[in-house]
Each structure stands twice: as C-alpha cells, then as structure tokens.
Write a protein that holds these residues in place. Structure first.
Motif, short mmCIF file in Angstrom:
data_model
loop_
_atom_site.label_atom_id
_atom_site.label_comp_id
_atom_site.label_asym_id
_atom_site.label_seq_id
_atom_site.Cartn_x
_atom_site.Cartn_y
_atom_site.Cartn_z
N ALA A 96 0.97 -1.05 0.20
CA ALA A 96 0.10 -0.15 0.00
C ALA A 96 0.90 1.06 -0.16
CB ALA A 96 -0.82 0.04 1.10
N ASP A 97 1.98 1.33 0.71
CA ASP A 97 2.73 2.29 0.85
C ASP A 97 3.40 2.64 -0.42
OD1 ASP A 97 2.24 2.94 3.55
OD2 ASP A 97 3.85 1.94 4.26
N LEU A 98 4.04 1.51 -0.99
CA LEU A 98 4.61 1.70 -2.33
C LEU A 98 3.77 1.99 -3.41
CD1 LEU A 98 7.39 1.32 -3.65
CD2 LEU A 98 6.96 -1.18 -3.90
N ARG A 99 2.61 1.53 -3.43
CA ARG A 99 1.65 1.87 -4.57
C ARG A 99 1.22 3.42 -4.44
NH1 ARG A 99 -4.63 0.21 -5.47
NH2 ARG A 99 -5.13 1.73 -7.07
N THR A 100 1.05 3.79 -3.03
CA THR A 100 0.69 5.06 -3.00
C THR A 100 1.62 6.01 -3.54
OG1 THR A 100 -0.63 4.72 -0.87
CG2 THR A 100 0.36 7.08 -1.18
N ALA A 192 -18.62 2.85 -1.42
CA ALA A 192 -17.32 3.95 -1.23
C ALA A 192 -16.35 3.85 -2.46
CB ALA A 192 -16.62 3.34 0.30
N VAL A 193 -15.96 2.75 -2.55
CA VAL A 193 -14.84 2.29 -3.75
C VAL A 193 -15.53 3.31 -5.11
CG1 VAL A 193 -15.44 0.29 -4.80
CG2 VAL A 193 -12.89 1.03 -4.87
N VAL A 194 -16.70 2.90 -5.39
CA VAL A 194 -17.37 3.62 -6.58
C VAL A 194 -17.42 5.06 -6.43
CG1 VAL A 194 -19.45 3.69 -7.91
CG2 VAL A 194 -18.93 1.58 -6.95
N ASP A 195 -17.73 5.78 -5.46
CA ASP A 195 -17.49 7.14 -5.12
C ASP A 195 -15.96 7.50 -5.35
OD1 ASP A 195 -20.26 7.15 -4.50
OD2 ASP A 195 -20.08 7.12 -2.78
N ASP A 196 -15.17 6.88 -5.00
CA ASP A 196 -13.76 7.12 -5.08
C ASP A 196 -13.39 7.23 -6.61
OD1 ASP A 196 -13.00 7.44 -2.28
OD2 ASP A 196 -12.06 5.71 -2.24
N VAL A 209 -4.15 18.00 -9.47
CA VAL A 209 -3.04 16.87 -9.12
C VAL A 209 -3.30 16.66 -7.46
CG1 VAL A 209 -0.72 16.50 -8.76
CG2 VAL A 209 -1.48 17.55 -10.93
N GLU A 210 -3.19 17.60 -6.78
CA GLU A 210 -3.37 17.48 -5.30
C GLU A 210 -4.48 16.83 -4.76
OE1 GLU A 210 -0.73 17.62 -3.46
OE2 GLU A 210 0.18 18.29 -5.19
N GLY A 211 -5.77 17.28 -5.47
CA GLY A 211 -7.22 16.43 -5.43
C GLY A 211 -7.02 15.23 -5.45
N ALA A 212 -6.48 14.64 -6.73
CA ALA A 212 -6.23 13.32 -7.31
C ALA A 212 -5.47 12.60 -6.15
CB ALA A 212 -5.82 13.24 -8.83
N ARG A 213 -4.34 13.10 -5.92
CA ARG A 213 -3.39 12.56 -4.95
C ARG A 213 -4.01 12.18 -3.62
NH1 ARG A 213 1.96 15.96 -6.19
NH2 ARG A 213 2.94 14.68 -7.91
N ALA A 214 -4.80 13.24 -3.14
CA ALA A 214 -5.55 12.93 -1.80
C ALA A 214 -6.60 11.79 -1.96
CB ALA A 214 -6.45 14.43 -1.31
N ILE A 215 -7.30 11.56 -3.24
CA ILE A 215 -8.19 10.53 -3.37
C ILE A 215 -7.46 9.20 -3.26
CG2 ILE A 215 -9.61 9.50 -4.93
CD1 ILE A 215 -10.82 11.63 -3.41
N ILE A 216 -6.29 9.14 -4.03
CA ILE A 216 -5.52 7.93 -4.01
C ILE A 216 -5.10 7.47 -2.77
CG2 ILE A 216 -3.32 7.23 -4.97
CD1 ILE A 216 -5.48 6.95 -7.08
N ARG A 218 -6.64 8.21 0.22
CA ARG A 218 -7.47 7.43 0.79
C ARG A 218 -8.14 6.11 0.39
NH1 ARG A 218 -12.75 11.07 0.33
NH2 ARG A 218 -13.23 9.81 -1.36
N HIS A 219 -8.26 6.26 -1.07
CA HIS A 219 -8.51 5.12 -1.75
C HIS A 219 -7.68 3.73 -1.41
CE1 HIS A 219 -10.66 2.89 -5.03
NE2 HIS A 219 -9.39 2.70 -5.62
N ILE A 220 -6.38 3.90 -1.44
CA ILE A 220 -5.68 2.56 -1.01
C ILE A 220 -5.63 2.34 0.50
CG2 ILE A 220 -3.15 2.00 -0.91
CD1 ILE A 220 -2.59 3.75 -3.27
N GLN A 221 -5.83 3.28 1.42
CA GLN A 221 -5.74 3.08 2.77
C GLN A 221 -7.23 2.38 3.19
OE1 GLN A 221 -3.45 3.11 4.88
NE2 GLN A 221 -4.75 2.07 6.46
#
Length: 234
Positions: A96-100, A192-196, A209-216, A218-221
C-alpha cells in the motif's frame, strides 16, 4: 495443488520463438492464477502436476516460477521446489505504501503532459469500470473478474501519460500484488470505492493533481482496512 482454471493450449512449434511465446503465455496464466487466488497462499507447486496443467516442460516451468519469485509471488524452496507466497498484514501495508508513492508521483507527471487522447482513454476506462461496478452493487458477483481488470485499466489510464515505461511497469507489478489481497478478501468494497473512482475521474479531467493524490491516498488506505476487516489475512 489446487487445479487452476483451464487455458487455451497453443500449438507447439519446433522453434525457439514459439517456445518463448508459450512460456510468456504460461507465465501470465500462473501469475494470474496466483493474483486471483486460484492458487492460494502457501500452495505447494508440484512441478510434474503443474507441467500437465499448463502444458509446458519442467525446465521452462522452473524458469517461469523463478521469474515469479522475483516479484515475491512465489517462494523458491531450494531442492523442495516452489510455493505460492504467503499473504501477510506486513506485506499488504508495504505494498500500500509503495503503490501510494508510485501512483501519486505518476499522477503529477501524467496530468502535466496528458493530451486529448489521454483524456479519451480515461473516459473510456471509467465507462467500463462504472458499468461493472453497477452490476456488482446490484449483487451480480460474476462481474468481479471484469471489475478487477477494469479497475487496473482505469488507474492505468490516469497515469498513462507519465512518459516512464519503468514507472508504469513497476506500478503494474505492485498494483497486481496489492489486488491479490482484495481477491483473497473475497468481497467487494461497495459504494465507497465507486464514489472514489467517480471523484478520481472528475479530478483527472480537471487535472487537479493534489485533489487526485488525496483521493488515491484515501482509496488505498481504505482498501487496506477493508482487507484486514475481512479477517482472511493474518
């Protein structure tokens, strides 16, 4: 060893090129069987039995399993053969850390250089993913395999303009190993995953960029928490 699902058996040709092609097909099939859970964690891979299942020589099979060991999907046990790698909370969290790290970096590169064709790939990928997710939310579990494929295609489309083949290949490997844990959990994360995915789609087209990174992040965690809550991972 649990019997994986059948695959097409290519016609054998007495050329080195044909053997290489067959090895590639079998490599992908065994890899997919591990990621999908058809070959469960801890499964002993008996070479003679696997040779019959995958219609390939023992020597080629050893080479394939050695390649999979490099991705930590298989463990080589010296003279005792090979075993499908165990699943653990520690590895899940490391993946998870590496994917993020990889995906958030790739997003920045991709959003900066994406073209109209790149946007089209995202639209097409999200359309297929959303269709599969609607079926899953309606209770059609048969669409799980489609969802796994479309999930990667969507995330791949978003970062596909990063202009780094090495980054894409590394992310693909980590994504698959992370996805293996979701297949072992044997349940869909739901709305929840559909909404993400819907929000990530919108942010990608806005190149936020920053909005997408924040979603990623949260999505991975959330994915990690879902897998651990399933109780199927030690």
């Amino acid at each position: 060893m649990a019997a994986p699902r059948n695959i097409d058996k290519p016609m054998l040709k007495a050329t080195a090129e044909a053997w290489e092609t067959i090895s590639d097909v079998v490599f992908r099939q065994i890899r997919q069987d591990i990621i999908s859970g058809a070959l469960a964690p801890g499964t002993k891979i008996k070479l003679e039995q696997a040779k019959e299942h995958y219609s390939i020589s023992v020597s080629s099979l050893r080479e394939i399993l050695s390649r999979l060991a490099m991705e930590n999907l298989v463990l080589a046990e010296g003279q005792r053969g090979f075993e499908v790698s165990q699943a653990s909370r520690k590895e899940l969290e490391e993946l998870a850390d590496l994917r993020t790290l990889l995906e958030t970096h790739a997003i920045g590169l991709s959003f900066a250089s994406g073209t109209l064709e790149w946007e089209g790939r995202i639209v097409a990928a999200h359309h297929k993913l959303a269709a599969a997710e609607r079926k899953l939310l309606a209770g059609d579990a048969s669409r799980t395999i489609d969802w796994v494929r479309y999930d990667w295609e969507f995330h791949q489309a978003i970062v596909s303009a990063c202009n780094s083949a090495t980054l894409m290949a590394t992310l693909s490997s980590v994504f698959d190993r992370f996805q293996r844990y979701h297949m072992l959990a044997q349940s869909f994360r739901g709305k929840a995953v559909v909404d993400d995915h819907k929000l990530l789609f919108e942010l990608a087209l806005k190149r936020d960029v920053e909005g997408a990174r924040a979603i990623i992040r949260r999505h991975i965690q959330s994915g990690v928490e879902h897998v651990l809550t399933s109780g199927r991972i030690g």
